[in-house]
Design a protein around this motif. Sequence first.
Motif, PDB file in Angstrom:
ATOM      1  N   UNK A 171       0.956  -1.129  -0.002  1.00 43.27           N
ATOM      2  CA  UNK A 171       0.114   0.122   0.021  1.00 43.27           C
ATOM      3  C   UNK A 171       0.922   1.420   0.138  1.00 43.27           C
ATOM      4  N   UNK A 172       1.993   1.318   0.805  1.00 47.21           N
ATOM      5  CA  UNK A 172       2.990   2.078   0.797  1.00 47.21           C
ATOM      6  C   UNK A 172       3.421   2.480  -0.594  1.00 47.21           C
ATOM      7  N   UNK A 173       3.911   1.453  -1.315  1.00 42.76           N
ATOM      8  CA  UNK A 173       4.483   1.509  -2.645  1.00 42.76           C
ATOM      9  C   UNK A 173       3.405   2.212  -3.783  1.00 42.76           C
ATOM     10  N   UNK A 174       2.172   1.554  -3.556  1.00 45.84           N
ATOM     11  CA  UNK A 174       0.897   2.359  -4.621  1.00 45.84           C
ATOM     12  C   UNK A 174       0.874   3.800  -4.154  1.00 45.84           C
ATOM     13  N   UNK A 175       0.840   4.131  -2.879  1.00 44.17           N
ATOM     14  CA  UNK A 175       0.933   5.681  -2.619  1.00 44.17           C
ATOM     15  C   UNK A 175       2.129   6.336  -3.120  1.00 44.17           C
ATOM     16  N   UNK A 176       3.120   5.691  -3.129  1.00 44.05           N
ATOM     17  CA  UNK A 176       4.456   6.513  -3.465  1.00 44.05           C
ATOM     18  C   UNK A 176       4.413   6.305  -4.852  1.00 44.05           C
ATOM     19  N   UNK A 177       3.844   5.749  -5.624  1.00 46.74           N
ATOM     20  CA  UNK A 177       3.978   5.460  -7.103  1.00 46.74           C
ATOM     21  C   UNK A 177       3.077   6.567  -7.603  1.00 46.74           C
ATOM     22  N   UNK A 178       1.861   6.774  -7.018  1.00 43.83           N
ATOM     23  CA  UNK A 178       0.579   7.656  -7.478  1.00 43.83           C
ATOM     24  C   UNK A 178       1.404   9.032  -7.482  1.00 43.83           C
ATOM     25  N   UNK A 179       2.187   9.435  -6.433  1.00 47.40           N
ATOM     26  CA  UNK A 179       2.811  10.624  -5.976  1.00 47.40           C
ATOM     27  C   UNK A 179       4.036  10.966  -6.661  1.00 47.40           C
ATOM     28  N   UNK A 220       2.223   0.425 -10.735  1.00 42.26           N
ATOM     29  CA  UNK A 220       1.230   0.674  -9.868  1.00 42.26           C
ATOM     30  C   UNK A 220       0.021  -0.546  -9.888  1.00 42.26           C
ATOM     31  N   UNK A 221      -0.136  -0.703 -11.128  1.00 48.31           N
ATOM     32  CA  UNK A 221      -1.290  -1.837 -11.260  1.00 48.31           C
ATOM     33  C   UNK A 221      -0.772  -3.228 -10.739  1.00 48.31           C
ATOM     34  N   UNK A 222       0.323  -3.578 -10.866  1.00 51.68           N
ATOM     35  CA  UNK A 222       1.069  -4.918 -10.235  1.00 51.68           C
ATOM     36  C   UNK A 222       1.034  -4.726  -8.891  1.00 51.68           C
ATOM     37  N   UNK A 232       7.201  11.975 -19.038  1.00 50.64           N
ATOM     38  CA  UNK A 232       6.205  11.329 -19.655  1.00 50.64           C
ATOM     39  C   UNK A 232       6.640  10.057 -20.489  1.00 50.64           C
ATOM     40  N   UNK A 233       7.752   9.881 -20.844  1.00 44.64           N
ATOM     41  CA  UNK A 233       8.076   8.704 -21.230  1.00 44.64           C
ATOM     42  C   UNK A 233       8.226   7.403 -20.235  1.00 44.64           C
ATOM     43  N   UNK A 234       8.147   7.747 -18.961  1.00 49.67           N
ATOM     44  CA  UNK A 234       8.144   6.723 -17.900  1.00 49.67           C
ATOM     45  C   UNK A 234       6.766   6.597 -17.434  1.00 49.67           C
ATOM     46  N   UNK A 235       5.786   7.175 -17.649  1.00 44.60           N
ATOM     47  CA  UNK A 235       4.652   7.125 -17.070  1.00 44.60           C
ATOM     48  C   UNK A 235       3.875   5.729 -17.175  1.00 44.60           C
ATOM     49  N   UNK A 236       4.091   5.370 -18.498  1.00 45.23           N
ATOM     50  CA  UNK A 236       3.318   3.846 -18.707  1.00 45.23           C
ATOM     51  C   UNK A 236       4.117   2.813 -17.914  1.00 45.23           C
ATOM     52  N   UNK A 237       5.563   2.975 -17.777  1.00 45.53           N
ATOM     53  CA  UNK A 237       6.137   2.063 -16.754  1.00 45.53           C
ATOM     54  C   UNK A 237       5.732   2.129 -15.236  1.00 45.53           C
TER      55      UNK A 237
END
Length: 443
Positions: A224-232, A247-249, A237-242
């Motif tokens: 959960x901490x990793x998801x919150x960190x990835x969202x913030x 985040x979905x994983x 732009x070229x790294x947003x897809x990764x």
Amino acid sequence: MSPPAGERRRILVVDDNPSIHQDFRKILARPDDDVEELDAMESMLFGEAPPRLGTSRFELDFALGGEEGVRRVKEAVREGRPYAMAFVDIRMPPGMDGVETTLHMWREEADLQVVLCSAHSDYSWDELSRKLGQSERLLILRKPFDNIEVRQMAHALCEKWELLRASHQRMEDLERIVQERTRALAEANTRLMHAQKLEALGRMSAGLAHEVNNPLSFILSNLRHAVRGLEKLPCPPESMAARDDLREACRDAILGAERIERIVQDVRIFARVDEPPRDPVDVRAVAELSISMASEALRSGVRLIKDFHEVPRVLGSEHGLGQVFLNLIVNAAHALRGREDPFIRLGVLRRSDGRVAVEVQDNGCGIPAENLSRLFEPFFTTKPVGTGTGLGLSICHGIVTRLGGDITVHSAPGQGTTFRVVLPAAPGSEGVASAPLERTRSA
């Protein structure tokens, strides 16, 4: 079985001479108006005769040959009115002789007492023993007859036959009692072994749940901490897809971990680590909350029928009972897939014994008879692999029984299923008032 008390004992006379039949009739079945005269004659010839009853204790039948005698014995056994004894003449040409007749009659009725009658020495005792065996069912009577001897034989052998039959009945009763007690002991032993296995499984499950729960808490917290960190986390732009893929994983991993968490919670409940409290509970309020929580499982088009009656509060746990009702409602919803006009009825009513019954009924696919007895076994499930742990109904059973209640199921393939939870009323509880209820609605 012996004939009822007071019923005349049946005697068969097998002799090819009709005059012999008349002799036996006079001795054993003479009419009442001849009794005094014949007794007086016997007293003159043989001394003082024993006093007689007013009526004969015997019912006589006659056969003119061995084949007819065997047929009569067979018919008597089939009718449930067997002969107690038979007087059988040894010489009955041209058919079976008395010895062969006796063998055949014993095959039909093993307890039959037989008196072989003859004026000749056709067989020695050794020959009779070789043909008939050393049998306590056999006596020899020489002609001409002694009336008193015949009558005494009839009384003694019929009494012996009654005692023998009564002994057989007692043995059958004892064998039945032994079988019933043996079966009861076997069932008790099976239940004990099952309880011991469940206890051992519970201890193992409790330890396993404890060991899994601690690292699982760290995993969930970090995910959960990793998801919150990835969202913030800002990124080009070229790294947003990764970033979005990561985040979905993580979210998928959280879903899997939360499923493990729910399984651990179920195992802890199954292992009785968390004993439910016992407080006065408004069971209808718990049922309403369970319906709300099951809204996702209730697909569109399912008729939800609420049949709530005024009932007293029950002695239980809101959380535990909520888990039971939710599990039963969700299971009912799963059973409705592919059914026409599907419905779930949730009933709450007061029984005549004062207890409260909660019923979850559906018109779904039903449960095969071979599965009904195993529904509440831990880890038994009919769902596909990966969609159920097999602990849901076992946990429901554990919660309800630990609250002093009962849970039963009635079902048949294609005819739907009804689960009934019966709970004790809380001491001093009266009926819970309620606003008018909506009887039917679509989910």
